[in-house]
Design an enzyme around this catalytic site. Sequence first.
Site, PDB file in Angstrom:
ATOM      1  CE  LYS A  65      -3.005   3.280   5.516  1.00 40.27           C
ATOM      2  NZ  LYS A  65      -1.683   3.739   5.083  1.00 40.27           N
ATOM      3  CE  LYS A  68      -7.102  -1.208   0.003  1.00 41.93           C
ATOM      4  NZ  LYS A  68      -6.767   0.190   0.308  1.00 41.93           N
ATOM      5  CE  LYS A 116       2.542  -2.342  -0.496  1.00 42.61           C
ATOM      6  NZ  LYS A 116       2.931  -0.933  -0.462  1.00 42.61           N
TER       7      LYS A 116
HETATM    8  P1  TYM Z   1      -0.240   2.402  -1.657  1.00 43.56           P
HETATM    9  O1  TYM Z   1       1.212   2.241  -1.376  1.00 43.56           O
HETATM   10  O2  TYM Z   1      -1.219   1.877  -0.673  1.00 43.56           O
HETATM   11  O3  TYM Z   1      -0.584   1.762  -3.053  1.00 43.56           O
HETATM   12  C1  TYM Z   1       0.158   2.062  -4.224  1.00 43.56           C
HETATM   13  C2  TYM Z   1      -0.767   2.118  -5.437  1.00 43.56           C
HETATM   14  O4  TYM Z   1      -1.424   0.855  -5.608  1.00 43.56           O
HETATM   15  C3  TYM Z   1      -2.833   1.041  -5.648  1.00 43.56           C
HETATM   16  N1  TYM Z   1      -3.479  -0.101  -4.992  1.00 43.56           N
HETATM   17  C4  TYM Z   1      -4.427  -0.854  -5.551  1.00 43.56           C
HETATM   18  N2  TYM Z   1      -5.017  -0.812  -6.764  1.00 43.56           N
HETATM   19  C5  TYM Z   1      -5.943  -1.753  -7.054  1.00 43.56           C
HETATM   20  N3  TYM Z   1      -6.308  -2.720  -6.184  1.00 43.56           N
HETATM   21  C6  TYM Z   1      -5.759  -2.809  -4.959  1.00 43.56           C
HETATM   22  N4  TYM Z   1      -6.112  -3.779  -4.115  1.00 43.56           N
HETATM   23  C7  TYM Z   1      -4.764  -1.846  -4.597  1.00 43.56           C
HETATM   24  N5  TYM Z   1      -4.014  -1.632  -3.487  1.00 43.56           N
HETATM   25  C8  TYM Z   1      -3.244  -0.574  -3.748  1.00 43.56           C
HETATM   26  C9  TYM Z   1      -3.079   2.337  -4.893  1.00 43.56           C
HETATM   27  O5  TYM Z   1      -4.293   2.925  -5.274  1.00 43.56           O
HETATM   28  C10 TYM Z   1      -1.876   3.161  -5.286  1.00 43.56           C
HETATM   29  O6  TYM Z   1      -2.083   3.779  -6.538  1.00 43.56           O
HETATM   30  N6  TYM Z   1      -1.067   7.188  -0.487  1.00 43.56           N
HETATM   31  C11 TYM Z   1      -0.591   6.307  -1.522  1.00 43.56           C
HETATM   32  C12 TYM Z   1       0.809   6.594  -1.986  1.00 43.56           C
HETATM   33  C13 TYM Z   1       1.076   8.009  -2.371  1.00 43.56           C
HETATM   34  C14 TYM Z   1       0.698   8.634  -3.583  1.00 43.56           C
HETATM   35  C15 TYM Z   1       1.202   9.963  -3.499  1.00 43.56           C
HETATM   36  C16 TYM Z   1       0.012   8.207  -4.715  1.00 43.56           C
HETATM   37  C17 TYM Z   1       1.741   8.920  -1.635  1.00 43.56           C
HETATM   38  N7  TYM Z   1       1.835  10.101  -2.316  1.00 43.56           N
HETATM   39  C18 TYM Z   1       1.006  10.874  -4.529  1.00 43.56           C
HETATM   40  C19 TYM Z   1      -0.192   9.123  -5.741  1.00 43.56           C
HETATM   41  C20 TYM Z   1       0.298  10.442  -5.640  1.00 43.56           C
HETATM   42  C21 TYM Z   1      -0.621   4.875  -0.997  1.00 43.56           C
HETATM   43  O7  TYM Z   1      -0.575   4.634   0.182  1.00 43.56           O
HETATM   44  O8  TYM Z   1      -0.564   3.937  -1.954  1.00 43.56           O
END
Ligand code: TYM
Length: 333
Positions: free
Chosen positions: A112, A196, A199
């Site tokens: 990032k 991957k 967004k």
């Molecule tokens: P974020 O917002 O990037 O993604 C949200 C959730 O979606 C999953 N995900 C995917 N799973 C499969 N294939 C993909 N291409 C894919 N893209 C995203 C992510 O693994 C996630 O579960 N840091 C985290 C958010 C967060 C969080 C937390 C999660 C903040 N605090 C505490 C769990 C516990 C994030 O940026 O997810």
Amino acid sequence: PERILSGMQPTGNLHLGNYLGALVNWVKLQDRGAECFYCAVDMHAITMPHDPAELPGAVRSVAAAYMAGGVDPERSSIFAQSAVPAHAELAWILQCVARLGWMERMTQFKDKSGSDRERASVGIFTYPVLMAADILVYKATHVPVGQDQKQHLELARDIAARFMRDYDCEGFWPLPEPIIEGAGTRIMSLKDGNKKMSKSDPSDLARINLTDDADTIARKVKKAKTDPEPLPETVEGLEGRPEAGNLVGIYAALAGSNKEAVIAEFGGQGFGAFKPALAELAVAKLAPVVDEYNRLMGDPAEIDRILEAGAERAREVAAPVLADAKRMVGFWG
Ligand code: TYM
């Protein structure tokens, strides 16, 4: 008893990866009776450049997507991270527990922050510590996420263990278990099987959004990149064929089955046969979610009421955990 915490960033629309990698499992855990906390992590969202005028609406949109996917606000708490200040307070304490060396190993920070590290926000670097606080402030036992969050969860466990050792409070936190389950834990771009689904991909054709209508979903599946070979007769035959592997994985995840079952059904067939079947399944599974999302977004005041009620419950559960942590480190008062 199980207590679940997870979250998604309110930045842009949720996509198929968020849905199959995380949301589907959130709903499963809720339905098996776990106590669930699902937040929209707006504090994480400001680590990258963002438009302040759009952030509250993005939180609402994420909340609506959770509900459209099956999260029931009567049984699970849905809220904005920033509405529960305990996350930020615990994050500070945990920043003083986490070691620089641990943080420097985080691969998502490396991705990032890009090549211009000097200009990356400090928040992108400490981001995983806030994530640990999100989890630990509820004493969550399980955290359902996609594969890309695995390293962050290992860090959360390391931070919890280190805190308990340093402050001599073994057992204060259960070590949170990641739940990375099903065929959809790593959904790849529809245009590049080695990237991957995300967004931030500039091409909208690379992902299926949870706001796409049925025609768009079907069109994106049909335009997805493939190779010229028919599907293999065995799952091993998918090795070295990232696009084929991804589409088979998406089919399996949508069907709630596994790649073996999909190959048993479609092995030997060309994409000319497989893609229409996949498009049909994707539309059947996702169109109702999109419809429900659109319906919920028609009443923003109701979403706000749900977010406020969720935050209330979350604050109640977080308060005593934070109070204990503050006492353990010796804070005044
Ligand atoms: P974020 O917002 O990037 O993604 C949200 C959730 O979606 C999953 N995900 C995917 N799973 C499969 N294939 C993909 N291409 C894919 N893209 C995203 C992510 O693994 C996630 O579960 N840091 C985290 C958010 C967060 C969080 C937390 C999660 C903040 N605090 C505490 C769990 C516990 C994030 O940026 O997810």
